[in-house]
Motif scaffolding. Structure first.
Motif, short mmCIF file in Angstrom:
data_model
loop_
_atom_site.label_atom_id
_atom_site.label_comp_id
_atom_site.label_asym_id
_atom_site.label_seq_id
_atom_site.Cartn_x
_atom_site.Cartn_y
_atom_site.Cartn_z
N TYR A 1 0.83 -1.21 0.00
CA TYR A 1 0.00 0.00 0.00
C TYR A 1 0.86 1.26 0.00
N ASN A 2 2.00 1.20 0.67
CA ASN A 2 2.95 2.30 0.59
C ASN A 2 3.32 2.56 -0.87
N HIS A 3 3.52 1.48 -1.60
CA HIS A 3 3.87 1.61 -3.02
C HIS A 3 2.72 2.25 -3.80
N ASP A 4 1.49 1.87 -3.48
CA ASP A 4 0.34 2.44 -4.17
C ASP A 4 0.24 3.95 -3.93
N LEU A 5 0.45 4.37 -2.70
CA LEU A 5 0.40 5.80 -2.39
C LEU A 5 1.52 6.54 -3.13
N HIS A 6 2.69 5.91 -3.15
CA HIS A 6 3.83 6.51 -3.84
C HIS A 6 3.52 6.69 -5.32
N GLN A 7 2.84 5.72 -5.91
CA GLN A 7 2.48 5.81 -7.32
C GLN A 7 1.49 6.95 -7.57
N LEU A 8 0.54 7.14 -6.64
CA LEU A 8 -0.40 8.24 -6.76
C LEU A 8 0.32 9.58 -6.73
N VAL A 9 1.26 9.70 -5.81
CA VAL A 9 2.03 10.94 -5.69
C VAL A 9 2.82 11.20 -6.96
N ASN A 10 3.43 10.16 -7.52
CA ASN A 10 4.19 10.31 -8.76
C ASN A 10 3.29 10.73 -9.92
N THR A 11 2.06 10.20 -9.94
CA THR A 11 1.12 10.55 -11.00
C THR A 11 0.76 12.03 -10.96
N VAL A 12 0.50 12.54 -9.76
CA VAL A 12 0.15 13.95 -9.63
C VAL A 12 1.35 14.83 -9.96
N THR A 13 2.53 14.44 -9.49
CA THR A 13 3.74 15.21 -9.80
C THR A 13 3.97 15.27 -11.30
N SER A 14 3.76 14.15 -11.99
CA SER A 14 3.92 14.12 -13.45
C SER A 14 2.88 15.00 -14.14
N HIS A 15 1.70 15.08 -13.54
CA HIS A 15 0.64 15.92 -14.10
C HIS A 15 1.06 17.39 -14.07
N TYR A 16 1.67 17.82 -12.98
CA TYR A 16 2.17 19.19 -12.90
C TYR A 16 3.33 19.40 -13.86
N ALA A 17 4.19 18.40 -13.99
CA ALA A 17 5.33 18.51 -14.92
C ALA A 17 4.84 18.68 -16.35
N GLU A 18 3.77 17.97 -16.71
CA GLU A 18 3.22 18.09 -18.06
C GLU A 18 2.65 19.49 -18.30
N TYR A 19 2.04 20.06 -17.28
CA TYR A 19 1.52 21.42 -17.39
C TYR A 19 2.64 22.40 -17.72
N TYR A 20 3.76 22.31 -17.02
CA TYR A 20 4.85 23.24 -17.25
C TYR A 20 5.56 22.96 -18.58
N ARG A 21 5.56 21.72 -19.02
CA ARG A 21 6.15 21.40 -20.33
C ARG A 21 5.35 22.08 -21.44
N VAL A 22 4.04 21.93 -21.40
CA VAL A 22 3.20 22.53 -22.44
C VAL A 22 3.19 24.05 -22.32
N LYS A 23 3.22 24.55 -21.10
CA LYS A 23 3.26 26.00 -20.89
C LYS A 23 4.53 26.59 -21.49
N SER A 24 5.63 25.89 -21.38
CA SER A 24 6.89 26.37 -21.95
C SER A 24 6.79 26.48 -23.47
N LEU A 25 6.15 25.50 -24.09
CA LEU A 25 5.96 25.54 -25.54
C LEU A 25 5.08 26.73 -25.93
N ALA A 26 4.04 26.97 -25.14
CA ALA A 26 3.15 28.10 -25.41
C ALA A 26 3.90 29.42 -25.26
N ALA A 27 4.77 29.50 -24.26
CA ALA A 27 5.54 30.73 -24.03
C ALA A 27 6.49 31.02 -25.18
N LYS A 28 7.09 29.97 -25.73
CA LYS A 28 8.00 30.17 -26.87
C LYS A 28 7.23 30.70 -28.08
N ASN A 29 5.96 30.33 -28.16
CA ASN A 29 5.14 30.78 -29.28
C ASN A 29 4.59 32.18 -29.07
N ASP A 30 4.19 32.49 -27.81
CA ASP A 30 3.61 33.81 -27.50
C ASP A 30 3.73 34.05 -26.00
#
Length: 226
Positions: A33-62
């Motif tokens: 279960y510790n592993h399951d919680l850790h996976q949830l945390v990683n999923t949310v962290t990756s979700h924020y990372a994806e936001y900043y990745r796409v935001k960076s592309l948008a910033a380069k454009n405008d």
């Protein structure tokens, strides 16, 4: 896909993830279960990372569109630090949530029972939070100074049009540094907290974001109807 549409989808997915975090059983009692919680945390962290990745592309454009943030409410924009949330907000949130959890379990804690939540931070964790907060303040200030230097040279935009593209590229770099610090702060917080505490941190952060956006939306609608 425009960044506006991306943000709408991303925000809806965040709602879904917070529901998953809220439904997660705690405290964990097994290694699995510790592993399951850790996976949830990683999923949310990756979700924020994806936001900043796409935001960076948008910033380069405008980059100016990203700074104006048309996908945000007026209230959200009033709270922005370089087109986003101030990284040190994360530490204030930890202190606030720790106090709330502590007060709700104070009797158990005084009896020596461990709750494992944000109200049960160890002295070592508090020390690390304090250290990271000071370090993040310094990094925030350095980026703020860079933006101030960029703004001080705004008069040059009207005199030397040839340098406009270079000035915009510099603004993109400043924004990317700010977003990198935001994402790095999330990673630092996750590292110093247990998986259960990280889940509680993400829930609190998201609820703050949802609340500000909801209240800001209502205010914008009222102003639009005035």
């Amino acid at each position: 896909m425009s960044f506006n549409r991306f943000y709408e989808t991303w925000f809806d997915q965040l709602h879904h993830m917070v529901h998953q975090l809220t439904q997660a059983r705690k405290p964990p009692t097994t290694q699995e279960y510790n592993h399951d919680l850790h996976q949830l945390v990683n999923t949310v962290t990756s979700h924020y990372a994806e936001y900043y990745r796409v935001k960076s592309l948008a910033a380069k454009n405008d980059v100016l569109s990203v700074f104006s943030a048309p996908w945000s409410t007026s209230l959200e924009r009033s709270l922005h630090w370089i087109a986003g949330w101030r990284p040190t907000t994360a530490f204030h949130l930890i202190y606030t949530e720790s106090s709330i959890f502590f007060e709700s379990h104070v009797v158990d804690i005084l009896r020596g029972l461990r709750t494992g939540d944000l109200g049960d931070l160890t002295p070592g964790q508090f020390h690390r939070v304090s250290e990271l907060q000071c370090q993040t303040v310094q990094e925030e200030n350095a980026i703020t100074d860079e933006l101030s230097d960029w703004q001080d040279g705004a008069g040059d935009l009207f005199r030397v049009c040839a340098d406009l593209e270079e000035k915009m590229e510099r603004l993109v770099v400043i924004l990317e540094k700010a977003d990198a610090l935001r994402l790095k702060t999330i990673g630092r917080v996750v590292e110093l907290l247990t998986p259960q505490q990280s889940v509680e941190f993400f829930i609190a952060a998201a609820h703050l974001q949802f609340g500000i956006r909801g209240w800001g939306t209502n205010q914008d609608l009222r102003r639009g109807n005035a």
